[in-house]
Design a protein around this motif. Structure first.
Motif, PDB file in Angstrom:
ATOM      1  N   ARG A 109       0.829  -1.199   0.000  1.00 14.29           N
ATOM      2  CA  ARG A 109       0.000   0.000   0.000  1.00 14.29           C
ATOM      3  C   ARG A 109       0.866   1.254   0.000  1.00 14.29           C
ATOM      4  NH1 ARG A 109       0.912  -1.832   4.957  1.00 14.29           N
ATOM      5  NH2 ARG A 109       1.054  -0.420   6.749  1.00 14.29           N
ATOM      6  N   LEU A 110       0.319   2.332  -0.513  1.00 13.06           N
ATOM      7  CA  LEU A 110       0.969   3.638  -0.427  1.00 13.06           C
ATOM      8  C   LEU A 110       0.741   4.174   0.972  1.00 13.06           C
ATOM      9  CD1 LEU A 110       2.368   6.114  -1.699  1.00 13.06           C
ATOM     10  CD2 LEU A 110       0.078   6.905  -2.390  1.00 13.06           C
ATOM     11  N   ALA A 111       1.814   4.267   1.761  1.00 13.16           N
ATOM     12  CA  ALA A 111       1.689   4.678   3.157  1.00 13.16           C
ATOM     13  C   ALA A 111       1.727   6.188   3.323  1.00 13.16           C
ATOM     14  CB  ALA A 111       2.793   4.030   3.989  1.00 13.16           C
ATOM     15  N   GLU A 112       2.617   6.860   2.557  1.00 11.29           N
ATOM     16  CA  GLU A 112       2.752   8.310   2.660  1.00 11.29           C
ATOM     17  C   GLU A 112       3.605   8.809   1.499  1.00 11.29           C
ATOM     18  OE1 GLU A 112       5.088   9.486   6.082  1.00 11.29           O
ATOM     19  OE2 GLU A 112       6.095   7.542   6.126  1.00 11.29           O
ATOM     20  N   VAL A 113       3.680  10.109   1.367  1.00 14.50           N
ATOM     21  CA  VAL A 113       4.537  10.737   0.370  1.00 14.50           C
ATOM     22  C   VAL A 113       5.498  11.656   1.101  1.00 14.50           C
ATOM     23  CG1 VAL A 113       4.643  12.232  -1.661  1.00 14.50           C
ATOM     24  CG2 VAL A 113       2.749  10.610  -1.399  1.00 14.50           C
ATOM     25  N   VAL A 114       6.783  11.422   0.929  1.00 16.52           N
ATOM     26  CA  VAL A 114       7.822  12.211   1.593  1.00 16.52           C
ATOM     27  C   VAL A 114       8.692  12.863   0.527  1.00 16.52           C
ATOM     28  CG1 VAL A 114       9.783  12.151   3.175  1.00 16.52           C
ATOM     29  CG2 VAL A 114       7.818  10.646   3.572  1.00 16.52           C
TER      30      VAL A 114
END
Length: 345
Positions: A28-33
């Motif tokens: 899954r896409l957890a976050e964008v950093v």
């Protein structure tokens, strides 16, 4: 199908809602950093997938829930490869106590070291005294206390008598009062061999059936419809649901039939090194097709994934059909205990 596919050679979502109950790997896409996506993977049982998202129960820790729109890759994966290990070094007394935790009664009362259990009459195990150790009273007085406690609930007085474990003179006192006995075998097996039992040679019934097994944390109406110990009494049914869902880590398994109704069901409770198997039922029209073996293999693999190395079950001594099945799965008798029923006045 959430997320659809991607270009050749790239990850893609190969699972959908029909895979609920199977072991999966999901990314899954957890976050964008700093404008860069961060992905996280989880492997475990897909326990739910609805409009609120997906939930995956991993090997350890809390279930992981996330929205469907962040799922970027997913596939079903093989059962957990249970490691070979000897049976845990556990004696009859401790194994009886573990079994009680895996089938917790609705109502319990301590009498010294004994535990009085009542559950509206649902099963002897949940409606009997676990008579291990000293009741803290002279034995005749303890038995009268037990008889009165069950009479208040409209239940007969059953005793779970284990040797060794129960007081040495308990059987003699029960005999004096005219108790009737029924033996139960406690059988154990290493989990690794049991987990492999459903993955035999290709084309064998159990090898084909285990791919159809689904796991769940709850016993839904379909599962309950095949469970033969439930009666039409609302109080008994409520007690059954509470007992069935009680225990440290409870899993239910079923094999769906063509119309969705289960052809077979089973239950497993994982408690440290041990996994308890029970409530194994197969619809009459689906017997001798390897379904019971498949159910137990998948449950054993899940128990091994949570760290258990030994499996146990309790079977009535006269249930020759079940004993033959368990013999073939590698179970041997650890010990025998007896249910003793006092005559009602």
């Amino acid at each position: 199908m959430a997320g659809g596919g991607t270009a050749a050679g790239r990850p893609e979502v190969r699972i959908d809602r029909s895979d609920v109950g199977r072991r999966v790997s999901a990314r899954r896409l957890a976050e964008v950093v700093d404008d860069r996506p961060v992905f996280r993977d989880v492997i475990g049982v897909l326990t739910s997938w609805d409009d609120d998202g997906l939930t995956v129960a991993p090997r350890g820790g809390a279930p992981v829930t996330f929205p469907e729109n962040v799922l970027v890759a997913g596939k079903t994966v093989p059962l957990f490869p249970a490691r070979r290990a000897p049976l845990p070094a556990t004696g009859p007394v401790e194994l009886q106590r573990i079994a009680a935790r895996g089938w917790p009664a609705v109502e319990q009362r301590r009498l010294g070291d004994w535990t009085l259990r009542a559950s509206a009459g649902f099963t002897r195990r949940a409606n009997s005294v676990q008579a291990l150790g000293d009741p803290g009273l002279p034995l005749p007085q303890a038995l009268e206390t037990v008889r009165g406690w069950y009479a208040e609930r409209g239940l007969p007085a059953w005793f779970e008598v284990t040797t060794p474990g129960s007081p040495d003179d308990l059987t003699a006192e029960l005999d004096r009062l005219g108790a009737a006995y029924s033996p139960t075998l406690v059988r154990t097996a290493p989990l690794a061999a049991l987990a492999r039992a459903g993955q035999g040679r290709p084309g064998a019934p159990a090898a084909e059936a285990w791919r159809r097994v689904r796991l769940s944390r709850t016993a839904g109406p379909d599962w309950m419809s095949l469970y033969r110990r439930v009666t039409g009494d609302p109080a008994v049914e409520a007690a059954a649901r509470q007992v069935l869902h009680g225990g440290p880590s409870v899993w239910f398994a079923d094999v769906p039939g063509p119309g969705g109704a289960p052809l077979a069901i089973g239950r497993c409770v994982i408690d440290g090194d041990w996994a308890c198997f029970g409530a194994v039922e197969v619809a009459p029209q689906a017997r001798r097709a390897g379904l019971a073996t498949a159910l137990m293999a998948v449950l054993a693999a899940r128990a091994a994934e949570e760290g258990a190395t030994g499996g146990y079950l309790q079977v009535e001594a006269e249930n020759s059909g079940a004993i033959t099945l368990y013999d073939g799965l590698g179970f041997t008798t650890s010990h025998t205990y007896h249910y003793a029923r006092l005559p009602q006045r």
